[in-house]
Structures are given as structure tokens and as C-alpha cells.
Scaffold this active site. Sequence first.
Site, short mmCIF file in Angstrom:
data_model
loop_
_atom_site.label_atom_id
_atom_site.label_comp_id
_atom_site.label_asym_id
_atom_site.label_seq_id
_atom_site.Cartn_x
_atom_site.Cartn_y
_atom_site.Cartn_z
N THR A 1 -15.17 17.31 2.99
CA THR A 1 -14.32 17.72 4.11
C THR A 1 -14.04 19.23 4.09
O THR A 1 -13.84 19.83 3.03
CB THR A 1 -12.98 16.95 4.06
OG1 THR A 1 -13.26 15.56 4.18
CG2 THR A 1 -12.06 17.38 5.19
N ASN B 1 15.19 -18.87 2.32
CA ASN B 1 15.15 -18.62 3.76
C ASN B 1 13.72 -18.86 4.26
O ASN B 1 12.78 -18.19 3.85
CB ASN B 1 15.57 -17.17 4.03
CG ASN B 1 15.62 -16.84 5.50
OD1 ASN B 1 14.59 -16.84 6.16
ND2 ASN B 1 16.80 -16.53 6.00
N GLY C 1 -13.94 17.25 9.55
CA GLY C 1 -13.48 16.09 8.81
C GLY C 1 -14.36 14.90 9.15
O GLY C 1 -15.35 14.61 8.48
N GLU D 1 -12.00 8.86 3.16
CA GLU D 1 -13.29 8.17 3.00
C GLU D 1 -13.84 7.71 4.36
O GLU D 1 -14.49 6.68 4.47
CB GLU D 1 -13.18 6.96 2.04
CG GLU D 1 -12.57 7.26 0.69
CD GLU D 1 -13.46 8.10 -0.21
OE1 GLU D 1 -14.03 9.09 0.30
OE2 GLU D 1 -13.57 7.80 -1.39
N GLY E 1 -19.92 3.27 -1.05
CA GLY E 1 -19.23 2.71 -2.21
C GLY E 1 -17.79 3.17 -2.28
O GLY E 1 -16.90 2.39 -2.66
N HIS F 1 12.62 -5.95 1.09
CA HIS F 1 13.54 -5.48 0.04
C HIS F 1 14.83 -4.93 0.63
O HIS F 1 15.76 -4.59 -0.11
CB HIS F 1 12.87 -4.39 -0.80
CG HIS F 1 12.00 -4.90 -1.91
ND1 HIS F 1 10.79 -5.51 -1.69
CD2 HIS F 1 12.18 -4.89 -3.27
CE1 HIS F 1 10.25 -5.85 -2.86
NE2 HIS F 1 11.07 -5.49 -3.82
#
Length: 378
Positions: A124, A275, A129, A361, A238, A336
Amino acid sequence: SVGLNEEQKEFQKVAFDFATREMAPNMAEWDQKELFPVDAMRKAAQLGFGGVYVRTDVGGSGLSRLDTSVIFEALATGCTSTTAYISIHNMCAWMIDTFGNEEQRHKFCPPLCTMEKFASYCLTEPGSGSDAASLLTSAKRQGDHYILNGSKAFISGGGESDIYVVICRTGGPGPKGISCIIVEKGTPGLSFGKKEKKVGWNSQPTRAVIFEDCAVPVANRIGNEGQGFVIAMKGLNGGRINVASCSLGAAHASVILTRDHLSVRKQFGEPLANNQYLQFKLADMATRLVASRLIIRNAAVALQEEREDAVALCSMAKLFATDECFAICNQALQMHGGYGYLKDYAVQQYVRDSRVHQILEGSNEVMRMLISRSLFQE
């Protein structure tokens, strides 16, 4: 472990144990202090994780893409950011092992496999990009050297890594003018930008990598001139499975954390685990996790077998799994409650560390483009 053979289950157990023992207890400190955990990664390399799918004659473990995915998922439960860097390092080592000549393989791969030396992938640029074929970093041949000029952006390990796998332009415009050259740290003309401040991935430094009349021996070119774009894209196939596997680890850990939190947190006189709405939410998260795991492992096998549909399947796996796994982590934070937004609780770090996987990637928008292209070519 469903569908794995006994050897793969053993790899998985070793990686989970390492993640639990060496990574998870340090994950928050590495993040908050922005520490690059060299010692921990070298311990991982002692287990064979520095060159997972590099051939054994140069120190690699010689494992398959599926084995690699299993290992990276397990490691990422301990620290997603650190595992993501390890995955990039592995991709670089594989590129050298696969496309380098024997002299290059035996020079560069052994210290990478032990993580005595670290590697970064330099594709990049500030102005390219998603459109990687338009990159501008030039490498002009003068005698037995290439003179590099230009810069690379968002480079994981930048400034800390010892070996930079640089995709640069040795010829005319377009992908056929691109080559792959290794630049070693300490080469005159190689410098680095400031360390970037990031939302996540804080256990690995990110810097610009800058070349100013940087002279690199022609002997450091990997493959032939004009082959660099193909090498870069094969590496990324990959890499997409690897980073998606890191998302699996973050989601995997988030599901477990949420299950445990619901079991101990009481509201309205009973555990949240009672719940039904929250039970169903957790069931959805677990289902999406397993679906993501299956699509990644399917793509890993396709890539290992060099099937024609491998590129499309890797793109699908990266797109689906990084989107779904981020959603799982985000839902885990929600479940949470206020605690999820505190840095004392690990779930927020899995959210921050997995978010960038939808961008790098090859962004998920680019994944959709690759998938649609494969459909119209059929």
C-alpha cells in the site's frame, strides 16, 4: 475441532495453550503501552509458528493452509493484534520461500522462521490502496543494484521489522511493470515515518516506509522482473485467510467471555443467562462463528489444492468472516453493558483489534468486486 484430524487437534491445543499462557495475560498491557512483544513472538516461533507454511528445509513447519488457519484462530484468542502481525510475517516468509531462488530461501527464511528477524509486507502507498496496480514506488536498475524511490503507507511492523518485502515498479505502467524486492533494515536511503496512533492493533507498530535513492542489490529481487504483482496477489490470497482466521479468534474469545459474563451477572434477581432473549443472541453469535469458521476452512483447502475457485473462495471467506466476526465482537460488547466499554474488560479490545480486518488485505468492498468478477467470468 470438528472435522480436524488428530495432528491438527494437537496443533490447535498447542496454540490455545500458548495463547492462554503467554498472550492473554499480557494482551491489555501490550495494547495500552503499545508494546511490540518480541520475546513472546520468539517463543511462538519455537513452537513452529514463525514459518507455519514455509518448507522444512529452510526451518519452516511445512504445514497446510488449513493447519495455519487453525493455529492463527487459536493464537488470536490470546491477542488478536499480535497474531495478526505474526500472520503477516508468515505471509512474507512464504512469499520468499515460494518465489525466491535457493540462495534467497536459505539466506532469508531461517531467521524469519525463528523470528530472530521480523518481516513486513510493503504494498500500500499513500496514493494507491485498493488500486494496487497503480503504485508509484520506483526501482530503477543501475548496474547490479536497483535504486528505490517512493513510500509505502500503513506498514505493520514498520521500523521494527528487519526485512521488507517491497512491491515496486521496475517497468511501465500497470501490473506487468511491477516487481518484488527485499529491502533489509539498515540499507542507506531506507527510513520510516512516525509511529501511527491507531484504534486497535496497538501491539504492532505501523509506520510509513520511505525510500530515498535506496540502493538494493539486484540479487534481492524475488522472481523475475514484472512478476511482482502476481507474487503480491498470491501472497494476499493466503493473507486473507490468515486475517480472517484472526477474526475468528477474536469472535471465539468474545463468545466465551459473553457466556461467562451472562452466567455471573445478575439483574432483576437472577443471572442474565436465564434471560431467553440473551440466550438467543448468544446462540446467533455461536452460529455465525461456526459458519465463518467453515467458510474459512473451505477456502484454505481450496487454496492449498490450487483450485480454480480459490481466489473467489478466499475473497468470500475474508468478506463474510471479518464482517460476521466483528459483528459478534460488537454484540458481545453490547451484552456486557457498561462493563464492555471499560478497558478492564477484554471484550472491547477484541472489538478494536478486529475492526481493521474489514479494511486491510483488500477491503471488503474489493472482496465483493473480486467475487462478482469471478461470477461473470464463468
